[in-house]
Design a protein around this motif. Structure first.
Motif, PDB file in Angstrom:
ATOM      1  N   GLY A   1       2.105  27.492  33.276  1.00 40.46           N
ATOM      2  CA  GLY A   1       2.082  26.787  34.400  1.00 40.46           C
ATOM      3  C   GLY A   1       3.212  27.241  35.390  1.00 40.46           C
ATOM      4  N   SER A   2       4.223  27.783  34.793  1.00 39.46           N
ATOM      5  CA  SER A   2       5.335  28.438  35.650  1.00 39.46           C
ATOM      6  C   SER A   2       5.375  29.895  35.593  1.00 39.46           C
ATOM      7  CB  SER A   2       6.614  27.797  35.130  1.00 39.46           C
ATOM      8  OG  SER A   2       7.743  28.288  35.731  1.00 39.46           O
ATOM      9  N   THR A   3       5.786  30.526  36.392  1.00 40.90           N
ATOM     10  CA  THR A   3       5.888  32.043  36.424  1.00 40.90           C
ATOM     11  C   THR A   3       7.023  32.292  35.695  1.00 40.90           C
ATOM     12  OG1 THR A   3       4.710  32.206  38.414  1.00 40.90           O
ATOM     13  CG2 THR A   3       5.717  34.102  37.597  1.00 40.90           C
TER      14      THR A   3
ATOM     15  N   THR B   1      13.508  39.401  33.366  1.00 38.45           N
ATOM     16  CA  THR B   1      13.980  40.457  34.097  1.00 38.45           C
ATOM     17  C   THR B   1      15.537  40.576  33.956  1.00 38.45           C
ATOM     18  OG1 THR B   1      14.543  39.271  36.148  1.00 38.45           O
ATOM     19  CG2 THR B   1      12.286  40.318  35.823  1.00 38.45           C
TER      20      THR B   1
ATOM     21  N   GLY C   1      17.928  42.148  38.356  1.00 43.83           N
ATOM     22  CA  GLY C   1      17.135  42.763  39.330  1.00 43.83           C
ATOM     23  C   GLY C   1      16.183  43.616  38.962  1.00 43.83           C
TER      24      GLY C   1
ATOM     25  N   LYS D   1      10.789  28.290  30.345  1.00 44.38           N
ATOM     26  CA  LYS D   1      11.390  28.932  29.372  1.00 44.38           C
ATOM     27  C   LYS D   1      10.626  30.192  28.436  1.00 44.38           C
ATOM     28  CE  LYS D   1      14.944  26.361  29.680  1.00 44.38           C
ATOM     29  NZ  LYS D   1      16.335  27.060  30.172  1.00 44.38           N
TER      30      LYS D   1
ATOM     31  N   GLY E   1      19.588  25.989  33.942  1.00 37.79           N
ATOM     32  CA  GLY E   1      18.954  26.182  32.752  1.00 37.79           C
ATOM     33  C   GLY E   1      18.738  24.943  31.663  1.00 37.79           C
ATOM     34  N   SER E   2      19.558  24.016  31.983  1.00 40.26           N
ATOM     35  CA  SER E   2      19.427  22.757  31.118  1.00 40.26           C
ATOM     36  C   SER E   2      18.700  21.679  31.697  1.00 40.26           C
ATOM     37  CB  SER E   2      20.764  22.255  30.786  1.00 40.26           C
ATOM     38  OG  SER E   2      21.581  23.185  30.065  1.00 40.26           O
ATOM     39  N   TYR E   3      18.009  22.303  32.965  1.00 43.21           N
ATOM     40  CA  TYR E   3      17.200  21.486  33.886  1.00 43.21           C
ATOM     41  C   TYR E   3      18.207  20.163  34.290  1.00 43.21           C
ATOM     42  CZ  TYR E   3      13.256  23.968  32.048  1.00 43.21           C
ATOM     43  OH  TYR E   3      12.419  24.894  31.668  1.00 43.21           O
TER      44      TYR E   3
ATOM     45  N   GLU F   1      20.650  30.753  35.363  1.00 46.51           N
ATOM     46  CA  GLU F   1      19.025  30.323  35.725  1.00 46.51           C
ATOM     47  C   GLU F   1      18.998  29.193  36.607  1.00 46.51           C
ATOM     48  OE1 GLU F   1      17.961  29.476  31.483  1.00 46.51           O
ATOM     49  OE2 GLU F   1      15.759  28.755  32.202  1.00 46.51           O
TER      50      GLU F   1
ATOM     51  N   VAL G   1      15.639  26.852  38.377  1.00 42.90           N
ATOM     52  CA  VAL G   1      14.385  26.801  38.832  1.00 42.90           C
ATOM     53  C   VAL G   1      14.193  25.607  40.071  1.00 42.90           C
ATOM     54  CG1 VAL G   1      13.500  27.429  36.685  1.00 42.90           C
ATOM     55  CG2 VAL G   1      14.034  24.907  37.106  1.00 42.90           C
TER      56      VAL G   1
ATOM     57  N   LEU H   1       4.891  35.634  42.207  1.00 45.78           N
ATOM     58  CA  LEU H   1       4.761  34.298  41.740  1.00 45.78           C
ATOM     59  C   LEU H   1       3.706  33.874  41.726  1.00 45.78           C
ATOM     60  CD1 LEU H   1       7.032  31.869  40.981  1.00 45.78           C
ATOM     61  CD2 LEU H   1       6.760  31.254  43.199  1.00 45.78           C
ATOM     62  N   SER H   2       3.253  33.208  40.265  1.00 57.50           N
ATOM     63  CA  SER H   2       1.650  32.679  40.277  1.00 57.50           C
ATOM     64  C   SER H   2       1.607  31.151  40.480  1.00 57.50           C
ATOM     65  CB  SER H   2       1.279  32.866  38.725  1.00 57.50           C
ATOM     66  OG  SER H   2       1.272  34.493  38.560  1.00 57.50           O
TER      67      SER H   2
ATOM     68  N   LYS I   1       0.184  27.654  39.343  1.00 59.10           N
ATOM     69  CA  LYS I   1      -0.138  27.043  38.330  1.00 59.10           C
ATOM     70  C   LYS I   1      -1.812  26.933  38.231  1.00 59.10           C
ATOM     71  CE  LYS I   1      -0.091  22.504  35.733  1.00 59.10           C
ATOM     72  NZ  LYS I   1       0.468  21.202  35.851  1.00 59.10           N
TER      73      LYS I   1
ATOM     74  N   LEU J   1       4.963  25.539  39.905  1.00 55.80           N
ATOM     75  CA  LEU J   1       5.669  24.992  38.948  1.00 55.80           C
ATOM     76  C   LEU J   1       7.149  25.554  38.481  1.00 55.80           C
ATOM     77  CD1 LEU J   1       6.152  22.669  36.555  1.00 55.80           C
ATOM     78  CD2 LEU J   1       4.639  23.960  35.248  1.00 55.80           C
ATOM     79  N   GLN J   2       8.169  25.064  38.593  1.00 53.33           N
ATOM     80  CA  GLN J   2       9.490  25.601  38.412  1.00 53.33           C
ATOM     81  C   GLN J   2       9.734  27.193  38.675  1.00 53.33           C
ATOM     82  OE1 GLN J   2       9.938  24.405  34.184  1.00 53.33           O
ATOM     83  NE2 GLN J   2      10.836  22.543  34.497  1.00 53.33           N
ATOM     84  N   PRO J   3       9.572  27.437  39.710  1.00 52.60           N
ATOM     85  CA  PRO J   3       9.723  28.831  40.317  1.00 52.60           C
ATOM     86  C   PRO J   3      11.284  29.311  39.832  1.00 52.60           C
ATOM     87  CG  PRO J   3       9.898  27.306  42.295  1.00 52.60           C
ATOM     88  CD  PRO J   3       9.392  26.686  40.992  1.00 52.60           C
TER      89      PRO J   3
ATOM     90  N   ALA K   1      19.154  36.941  41.022  1.00 52.30           N
ATOM     91  CA  ALA K   1      18.976  38.294  39.966  1.00 52.30           C
ATOM     92  C   ALA K   1      17.743  38.421  39.583  1.00 52.30           C
ATOM     93  CB  ALA K   1      19.949  37.885  38.879  1.00 52.30           C
ATOM     94  N   ALA K   2      16.756  37.399  39.518  1.00 52.83           N
ATOM     95  CA  ALA K   2      15.525  37.699  39.210  1.00 52.83           C
ATOM     96  C   ALA K   2      14.498  37.975  40.305  1.00 52.83           C
ATOM     97  CB  ALA K   2      14.732  36.440  38.487  1.00 52.83           C
ATOM     98  N   GLN K   3      15.111  38.323  41.542  1.00 52.26           N
ATOM     99  CA  GLN K   3      14.280  38.538  42.704  1.00 52.26           C
ATOM    100  C   GLN K   3      14.329  40.298  42.590  1.00 52.26           C
ATOM    101  OE1 GLN K   3      12.824  36.399  44.069  1.00 52.26           O
ATOM    102  NE2 GLN K   3      14.018  35.194  42.710  1.00 52.26           N
TER     103      GLN K   3
END
Lengths: 428, 447
Positions: A58-60, A64, A67, A399, B43-45, B56, B58, B101-102, B104, B111-113, B118-120
């Motif tokens: 559901g999440s993307t 990576t 970058g 995750k 990352g631990s929400y 991390e 989101v 990005l997709s 849902k 959901l939780q993008p 660093a992930a871009q």
């Protein structure tokens, strides 16, 4: 203004066309712009999903690093691959063993294909010519045509996928061994199940080896029966009924094949003879579409789940999933639930023999802080505390561990690292 | 044919309803221009606003749940996470960095993008890390194969150069449309007198004014806008078009125009400046003013006599007048506070006097003349009247009335009355010389 625009458009199309036509002849697949992952078929789909990005939770989710995206190469496809910009073309590592060998060759400059790296009886391809091997004991050094033996793939592979605890025999060592330059990182827990052709499934269930009697058919065979079949027996007596069975074994180099041989205790020589004689068939692992009649093949339970849930390309065909009977599994189905929402059966995965952990292999020096070759980015990718490749958290949609779960992998029971020697002769 | 048109109308209406129900109340425009609030979770929400560059993170539309969805417009066909300067938020080609990005599955929701810079993976995120500065980090809902940004959910972040550690500014709902432009007006069709004969900027009855709403720089497609013309700040009925013809009733008034921006259930009104006073026409200056005022119930106060501590009347040196020893003086100010605003009962003050004594000698109190006065300068209460008192020394009688306040009389602003009295002591001819003392007792009683 209008004219200008038109010209610009034409130019863009032209460039696109040129790039496409060039690419299709020179290079079949994109290259990685950071790390290269090759090897096991078993976990290729889940690793592809993580590397390429997936919305299955559901999440993307896309792993990576700093970058950069990863390049995960399938076990099968075009016969050869180029993994890096400007990289050499070499045989596509098919399965855990070849992935491990490719990683080994990638670590040491000077290691080449002629160093017995690809001890595969199936192929070695260069320049569009597919050379098929014939016999066991073949070595690329003697078999390959002159001119294509010495392929130096130094630095072309970073991570090897493995469905097997030890994908190449006699390479496992200890952390203190200076020759143990490769480290094994737990990835997820899979199990080896059996894929039955529908006819055989019905026959086995009818004979009483059915753990799901009354509610369907979950056929099982005992370890002894499997050993006999894959050593060349053509029938087995099941509860007094003779049932014709033909084994189908994955290709050489497959981690699933190696594990299956180990789990059943089947003699490699007898299996080889049976294959040569056509008593046991060979097929690409995890492809059940060709199973017919009385055939049975080892099948990764996680792959079966991923295929059934359409997370992976569905190669389940019309086969029936079944199990190996042990004192622990009692022949229960390796999976729970129907296709679409299928999940692993922890009772089967927990079996110490038929449940198996899957792994990633990387060069030890590159993930060892303080080493001159230490690469913090590669280390992060295999750090289970981060949401990267080694993550096993299943609590949230973002995750990597959640993705693994939907691909049929449970958290690995092995948590310690393993230490291995490279898989070629004359290792430094 | 007519029937077909009608059916189409029905379909469109139901589609519009669907859209409004799909866009939940989550989208409250943010003061930084974001389509809605984005809350960041580690990352631990766990909710946080500070992150390491490669930490991390989101996004969620909720400040309490890490997995609340971000809802893109129904017309969105794609989405990206992005990192950009504020000016380039809607310009994908100029984003500093981004990643695909997709939605849902089956929705236009996110959901939780993964918003970790660093992930871009596309663009040049490392350039942002190196330079630091203020950027927008979030999710863009796109169409036209990613070229057009329909909406974006983002946080404004401040990146520390080199380390890339960053802090996100607090989310803040845009209730005043700070990211929206102010409309303007202009005389587009002037009547007599001709513009050349007018003072610059003047507006005459009969002129046509045209409003310009000035498209928002961010997501113009998200807003519906409506005009409302105003006269002296009050809406002019039915005048909601982009143009307005100044009418006779506008003479000597000032005209302005509002643009009401509506998006995602949020209405924000932006007002133009007012025109100068409209000239021309037959309107005259003047009018009526209606008034309305509230009254708060008063609380009744108290009645109090205030005499300074150790108060003492003062007398001058005695002199012989008509063969009597006579001395005059004043009682000194005494104050009455009456704050019984509601009942205004009124009061009476009287005085009694003791005989004067010096050792064993006595002078009878009838020899003291006492004439009360109202100290007007200090008195605000009205209706206070000083009594006659005892004007004749030798025949005075005590107690004697000093003053009274009429019942229901206005107490004035403070309710204070200050009284004094003139005193004359005429000693009998037989009295021995000496210093005689006495006291005056004042008694205040309500009516």
């Amino acid at each position: 203004m209008k004219v200008k625009k038109l010209v610009a458009t034409v130019a863009v199309f032209g460039a696109g066309f040129a790039a496409f036509s060039t690419g299709s002849t020179v290079q079949a697949e994109p290259v990685s712009n950071s790390y290269v992952v090759v090897g096991s078929d078993t976990i290729e789909d889940v690793l592809n999903a993580l590397a390429n990005g997936t919305a299955i939770t559901g999440s993307t989710v896309r792993v990576t690093q700093n970058g950069a995206t990863l390049g995960s190469f399938d076990a099968t496809g075009s016969p050869s691959i180029i993994t890096r910009p400007g990289g050499v073309r070499f045989s596509r590592p098919n399965g855990s063993g070849e992935g491990y060998r490719a990683l080994s060759a990638s670590i040491y400059e000077g290691a080449t294909a002629s160093n017995n790296l690809f001890n595969s009886s199936t192929y070695q391809v260069i320049g569009g010519t597919n050379v098929t091997g014939t016999t066991a004991g073949y070595t690329s050094a003697t078999y390959l045509p002159a001119g294509i033996r010495n392929i130096n793939i130094y630095g072309q592979v970073d991570i090897a996928r493995s469905s097997s605890l030890s994908p190449v025999s006699s390479t496992e060592s200890v952390s203190t061994d200076p020759l143990a330059t490769i480290v094994r990182v737990p990835f997820g827990r899979d199990a080896i199940a059996l894929a039955f052709a529908p006819t055989l499934a019905s026959a086995v269930c009818a004979a009483g080896n059915d753990s799901d009697a009354g509610a369907g058919c979950t056929p099982y065979l005992t370890v002894a029966q499997l050993k006999a079949v894959f050593e060349g027996a053509t029938t087995q007596n099941i509860n007094g009924t003779d049932v014709a069975i033909q084994g189908v074994i994955p290709q050489t180099g497959s981690g699933t094949r190696k594990d299956f041989e180990t789990f059943t205790g089947v003699s490699t020589n007898l299996l080889g003879t049976a294959v040569t004689n056509g008593v046991v068939a060979v097929s690409q692992e995890h492809d059940a579409t060709a199973l017919t009649g009385n055939q049975v093949a080892p099948m990764s339970a996680s792959r079966w789940i991923a295929m059934s849930n359409k997370a992976s390309f569905d190669k389940s065909g019309s086969a029936i999933i079944g199990s190996a009977y042990t004192a622990t599994t009692l022949g229960v189905s390796p999976v729970l639930g129907a296709a679409g929402s299928m999940t692993p059966n922890p009772a089967y995965y927990a079996d110490t023999t038929w449940g198996r952990d899957t792994f990633l292999f990387v060069e030890k020096a590159r993930v060892t802080p303080g080493d001159v070759k230490y690469d913090a980015n590669l280390a992060a990718l295999v750090d289970p505390s981060l949401n990267k490749l080694a993550n096993v958290e299943t609590t949230g949609a973002s995750k990597a561990g959640k993705v693994k779960a939907l691909f049929g992998l449970l958290a690995p029971t092995t948590t310690a690292l393993g230490y291995f020697k490279p898989a070629y002769s004359g290792a430094k | 044919m007519k029937k077909t048109t009608l059916n189409l109308g029905v379909v469109l209406a139901s589609a519009a309803l669907l859209v409004s129900s799909l866009v939940p109340a989550q989208a409250a425009y943010q003061s930084n221009g974001s389509f809605g609030a984005v809350h960041l979770y580690n990352g631990s929400y766990v909710l946080s606003n500070t992150f390491a560059w490669d930490g991390e993170v989101v996004g969620s539309s909720s400040a309490t749940e890490s997995d609340a969805l971000l809802t893109c417009p129904a017309t969105a066909t794609g989405a990206s996470t992005f990192l950009s300067t504020a000016a380039n938020t809607t310009v994908p080609g100029s984003w500093n960095a981004y990643a695909p990005l997709s939605f849902k599955a089956g929705t236009k929701q996110i959901l939780q993008p993964n918003l970790s810079p660093a992930a871009q993976v596309n663009g040049n995120a490392l350039g942002v890390k190196t330079s630091g500065g203020t950027f927008n980090l979030g999710v863009a809902c796109t169409s036209n194969s990613g070229v057009t940004v329909l909406a974006a959910f983002f946080r404004t972040i401040n990146v520390t150069a080199s380390t890339g550690a960053y802090t996100a500014a607090a989310t803040a709902t845009d209730s005043v449309g700070s990211s929206l432009p102010t409309p303007t007006w202009a005389v587009t069709t002037p009547v007599s007198p001709a513009p050349s004969d007018r003072a610059a900027g003047s507006v005459y009855v009969g002129d046509v004014l045209t409003a310009t709403k000035n498209e928002p720089t961010i997501f113009p497609g998200d807003y519906t806008t409506a005009f409302q013309w105003k006269r002296n700040g009050n809406a002019i009925a039915s005048q909601t078009a982009a143009t307005y013809t100044v009418v006779d009733a506008d003479g000597y008034a000032k005209i302005s125009v509002d643009v009401v921006y509506t998006a995602a259930g949020v209405n924000v009104t932006k007002s133009s400046t007012q025109t100068p006073m409209v000239l021309g026409g037959s309107a005259v200056l003047g009018g009526t003013v209606s008034m309305s005022a509230g009254v708060q119930a008063m609380q009744n106060g108290f009645l109090e006599l205030s005499i300074p501590a150790n108060a003492a009347a003062t007398f001058g040196s005695p002199t012989i007048v008509n063969n009597y020893s006579q001395t005059t003086g004043t009682l000194g100010n005494v104050q009455i506070n009456d704050t019984r605003w509601v009942t205004t009962d009124g009061w009476d003050l009287q005085a009694d006097v003791a005989n004067f004594v010096s050792g064993s000698n006595t002078i009878d109190k009838r020899n003291l003349a006492l004439v009360p006065t109202v100290v007007n300068a200090s008195t605000t209460a009205t209706g206070v009247v000083a009594a006659a008192g005892n004007a004749a020394a030798g025949s005075a009688t005590y107690p004697v009335a000093l003053a009274s306040a009429t019942k229901l009389a206005d107490l004035g602003d403070t309710g204070i009355t200050v009284l004094n009295a003139n005193l004359t002591l005429r000693a009998p001819r037989t009295a021995a010389a000496g210093t005689y003392t006495s006291t005056v007792t004042l008694t205040l009683a309500t009516k």
